[in-house]
Design a protein around this motif. Sequence first.
Motif, PDB file in Angstrom:
ATOM      1  N   PRO A  49       0.846  -1.182   0.000  1.00  0.00           N
ATOM      2  CA  PRO A  49       0.000   0.000   0.000  1.00  0.00           C
ATOM      3  C   PRO A  49       0.888   1.241   0.000  1.00  0.00           C
ATOM      4  CG  PRO A  49       0.034  -1.005   2.163  1.00  0.00           C
ATOM      5  CD  PRO A  49       0.787  -1.918   1.247  1.00  0.00           C
ATOM      6  N   VAL A  50       0.426   2.278  -0.654  1.00  0.00           N
ATOM      7  CA  VAL A  50       1.210   3.496  -0.752  1.00  0.00           C
ATOM      8  C   VAL A  50       0.464   4.624  -0.056  1.00  0.00           C
ATOM      9  CG1 VAL A  50       2.213   5.177  -2.339  1.00  0.00           C
ATOM     10  CG2 VAL A  50       2.249   2.759  -2.913  1.00  0.00           C
ATOM     11  N   ASP A  51       1.154   5.275   0.850  1.00  0.00           N
ATOM     12  CA  ASP A  51       0.625   6.457   1.514  1.00  0.00           C
ATOM     13  C   ASP A  51       1.234   7.668   0.815  1.00  0.00           C
ATOM     14  OD1 ASP A  51      -0.005   8.601   3.098  1.00  0.00           O
ATOM     15  OD2 ASP A  51       0.702   7.701   4.962  1.00  0.00           O
ATOM     16  N   PRO A  52       0.453   8.396   0.001  1.00  0.00           N
ATOM     17  CA  PRO A  52       1.005   9.523  -0.741  1.00  0.00           C
ATOM     18  C   PRO A  52       1.647  10.588   0.156  1.00  0.00           C
ATOM     19  CG  PRO A  52      -1.157   8.975  -1.572  1.00  0.00           C
ATOM     20  CD  PRO A  52      -0.947   8.157  -0.330  1.00  0.00           C
ATOM     21  N   SER A  58       6.467   3.010  -1.577  1.00  0.00           N
ATOM     22  CA  SER A  58       6.426   3.556  -2.922  1.00  0.00           C
ATOM     23  C   SER A  58       7.599   3.146  -3.802  1.00  0.00           C
ATOM     24  CB  SER A  58       6.344   5.081  -2.859  1.00  0.00           C
ATOM     25  OG  SER A  58       7.475   5.605  -2.203  1.00  0.00           O
ATOM     26  N   ARG A  59       8.524   2.341  -3.291  1.00  0.00           N
ATOM     27  CA  ARG A  59       9.642   1.861  -4.115  1.00  0.00           C
ATOM     28  C   ARG A  59       9.515   0.350  -4.250  1.00  0.00           C
ATOM     29  NH1 ARG A  59      14.978   3.774  -1.708  1.00  0.00           N
ATOM     30  NH2 ARG A  59      14.058   2.785   0.126  1.00  0.00           N
ATOM     31  N   VAL A  60       9.282  -0.098  -5.484  1.00  0.00           N
ATOM     32  CA  VAL A  60       8.971  -1.512  -5.722  1.00  0.00           C
ATOM     33  C   VAL A  60       9.730  -2.020  -6.942  1.00  0.00           C
ATOM     34  CG1 VAL A  60       7.118  -3.164  -6.207  1.00  0.00           C
ATOM     35  CG2 VAL A  60       6.627  -1.118  -4.838  1.00  0.00           C
ATOM     36  N   VAL A  61      10.316  -3.209  -6.792  1.00  0.00           N
ATOM     37  CA  VAL A  61      10.914  -3.937  -7.911  1.00  0.00           C
ATOM     38  C   VAL A  61      10.097  -5.213  -8.100  1.00  0.00           C
ATOM     39  CG1 VAL A  61      12.923  -5.216  -8.738  1.00  0.00           C
ATOM     40  CG2 VAL A  61      13.243  -3.031  -7.557  1.00  0.00           C
ATOM     41  N   VAL A  62       9.653  -5.460  -9.318  1.00  0.00           N
ATOM     42  CA  VAL A  62       8.928  -6.684  -9.640  1.00  0.00           C
ATOM     43  C   VAL A  62       9.838  -7.557 -10.502  1.00  0.00           C
ATOM     44  CG1 VAL A  62       6.903  -7.696 -10.753  1.00  0.00           C
ATOM     45  CG2 VAL A  62       6.691  -5.534  -9.513  1.00  0.00           C
ATOM     46  N   ASP A  63      10.188  -8.714  -9.963  1.00  0.00           N
ATOM     47  CA  ASP A  63      11.061  -9.668 -10.647  1.00  0.00           C
ATOM     48  C   ASP A  63      10.202 -10.590 -11.510  1.00  0.00           C
ATOM     49  OD1 ASP A  63      12.872 -11.557 -11.488  1.00  0.00           O
ATOM     50  OD2 ASP A  63      13.390 -12.256  -9.471  1.00  0.00           O
ATOM     51  N   LEU A  64      10.310 -10.417 -12.813  1.00  0.00           N
ATOM     52  CA  LEU A  64       9.516 -11.183 -13.768  1.00  0.00           C
ATOM     53  C   LEU A  64      10.305 -12.349 -14.373  1.00  0.00           C
ATOM     54  CD1 LEU A  64       7.965  -8.100 -15.590  1.00  0.00           C
ATOM     55  CD2 LEU A  64       6.761  -9.650 -14.036  1.00  0.00           C
ATOM     56  N   SER A  65      11.482 -12.631 -13.842  1.00  0.00           N
ATOM     57  CA  SER A  65      12.328 -13.654 -14.448  1.00  0.00           C
ATOM     58  C   SER A  65      11.698 -15.047 -14.413  1.00  0.00           C
ATOM     59  CB  SER A  65      13.707 -13.686 -13.779  1.00  0.00           C
ATOM     60  OG  SER A  65      13.597 -14.027 -12.409  1.00  0.00           O
ATOM     61  N   VAL A  75      -0.362  -6.730 -17.586  1.00  0.00           N
ATOM     62  CA  VAL A  75       0.061  -5.408 -18.063  1.00  0.00           C
ATOM     63  C   VAL A  75      -0.708  -4.323 -17.320  1.00  0.00           C
ATOM     64  CG1 VAL A  75       0.090  -3.850 -20.047  1.00  0.00           C
ATOM     65  CG2 VAL A  75       0.767  -6.247 -20.336  1.00  0.00           C
ATOM     66  N   ASN A  76      -2.019  -4.482 -17.211  1.00  0.00           N
ATOM     67  CA  ASN A  76      -2.847  -3.480 -16.526  1.00  0.00           C
ATOM     68  C   ASN A  76      -2.468  -3.348 -15.051  1.00  0.00           C
ATOM     69  OD1 ASN A  76      -4.299  -2.847 -18.835  1.00  0.00           O
ATOM     70  ND2 ASN A  76      -5.878  -4.365 -18.418  1.00  0.00           N
ATOM     71  N   ALA A  77      -2.174  -4.466 -14.391  1.00  0.00           N
ATOM     72  CA  ALA A  77      -1.779  -4.425 -12.980  1.00  0.00           C
ATOM     73  C   ALA A  77      -0.463  -3.679 -12.813  1.00  0.00           C
ATOM     74  CB  ALA A  77      -1.669  -5.836 -12.414  1.00  0.00           C
ATOM     75  N   LEU A  78       0.484  -3.902 -13.721  1.00  0.00           N
ATOM     76  CA  LEU A  78       1.771  -3.217 -13.632  1.00  0.00           C
ATOM     77  C   LEU A  78       1.648  -1.728 -13.949  1.00  0.00           C
ATOM     78  CD1 LEU A  78       4.062  -5.971 -15.172  1.00  0.00           C
ATOM     79  CD2 LEU A  78       3.859  -5.316 -12.751  1.00  0.00           C
ATOM     80  N   VAL A  79       0.800  -1.382 -14.904  1.00  0.00           N
ATOM     81  CA  VAL A  79       0.559   0.033 -15.207  1.00  0.00           C
ATOM     82  C   VAL A  79      -0.083   0.724 -14.003  1.00  0.00           C
ATOM     83  CG1 VAL A  79      -0.809   1.634 -16.629  1.00  0.00           C
ATOM     84  CG2 VAL A  79       0.466  -0.234 -17.701  1.00  0.00           C
ATOM     85  N   ALA A  80      -1.059   0.077 -13.375  1.00  0.00           N
ATOM     86  CA  ALA A  80      -1.704   0.646 -12.184  1.00  0.00           C
ATOM     87  C   ALA A  80      -0.693   0.821 -11.055  1.00  0.00           C
ATOM     88  CB  ALA A  80      -2.865  -0.243 -11.727  1.00  0.00           C
ATOM     89  N   ALA A  81       0.184  -0.169 -10.859  1.00  0.00           N
ATOM     90  CA  ALA A  81       1.211  -0.071  -9.825  1.00  0.00           C
ATOM     91  C   ALA A  81       2.175   1.064 -10.130  1.00  0.00           C
ATOM     92  CB  ALA A  81       1.963  -1.393  -9.709  1.00  0.00           C
ATOM     93  N   ALA A  87       2.455   8.429  -7.895  1.00  0.00           N
ATOM     94  CA  ALA A  87       1.631   9.383  -7.146  1.00  0.00           C
ATOM     95  C   ALA A  87       2.186   9.619  -5.746  1.00  0.00           C
ATOM     96  CB  ALA A  87       0.187   8.882  -7.057  1.00  0.00           C
ATOM     97  N   ALA A  88       2.932   8.654  -5.231  1.00  0.00           N
ATOM     98  CA  ALA A  88       3.533   8.767  -3.898  1.00  0.00           C
ATOM     99  C   ALA A  88       5.004   9.181  -3.992  1.00  0.00           C
ATOM    100  CB  ALA A  88       3.400   7.447  -3.153  1.00  0.00           C
ATOM    101  N   GLN A  89       5.386   9.766  -5.129  1.00  0.00           N
ATOM    102  CA  GLN A  89       6.772  10.202  -5.349  1.00  0.00           C
ATOM    103  C   GLN A  89       7.754   9.038  -5.294  1.00  0.00           C
ATOM    104  OE1 GLN A  89       7.075  13.429  -6.293  1.00  0.00           O
ATOM    105  NE2 GLN A  89       4.862  13.434  -6.029  1.00  0.00           N
ATOM    106  N   GLY A  90       7.294   7.853  -5.647  1.00  0.00           N
ATOM    107  CA  GLY A  90       8.150   6.680  -5.641  1.00  0.00           C
ATOM    108  C   GLY A  90       8.358   6.158  -7.043  1.00  0.00           C
ATOM    109  N   TRP A  91       8.627   4.873  -7.132  1.00  0.00           N
ATOM    110  CA  TRP A  91       8.859   4.268  -8.443  1.00  0.00           C
ATOM    111  C   TRP A  91       8.568   2.779  -8.438  1.00  0.00           C
ATOM    112  CZ3 TRP A  91      12.490   0.734  -7.233  1.00  0.00           C
ATOM    113  CH2 TRP A  91      13.502   1.064  -6.330  1.00  0.00           C
TER     114      TRP A  91
END
Length: 126
Positions: A49-52, A58-65, A75-81, A87-91
């Motif tokens: 969860p992200v608290d703006p 707000s900093r997340v790495v998704v390992d798709l290997s 794709v939609n879930a990753l775009v939403a994330a 929005a929370a100044q993260g990535w």
Amino acid sequence: MADNAGNQEAAGRGQLSVVRAEVDGIVVLGLRGEIDHQSVRALTREMPPVDPATGTGSRVVVDLSGVTFMDSSGVNALVAAHHTTRAAQGWLRLAGAHGAVLRTMQLVGLDSVTPCHPTVEEALAA
């Protein structure tokens, strides 16, 4: 990387497991299996969860290997994330995509919106 949580959802073509860990305050989600409309809940449920106001989570790495298939639900879930973390100044950074999953990301332009790295280590260091 310590295993903080694990989750598995039955999918129409396979299964998706999500292992959540934290490295230096960055959430790392390790995915294995197939991401489709039936399994995508496992991914979205594990996104922090992200608290703006504070940027927490707000900093997340998704390992798709370990992902062998991804449809538009993934794709939609990753775009939403991506939007949520920004929005929370993260990535959000993606790592390890290959084969059909990488091609899907390239076809829809996800790789031009969200930074993609060959490995989790490179995504963490970027």
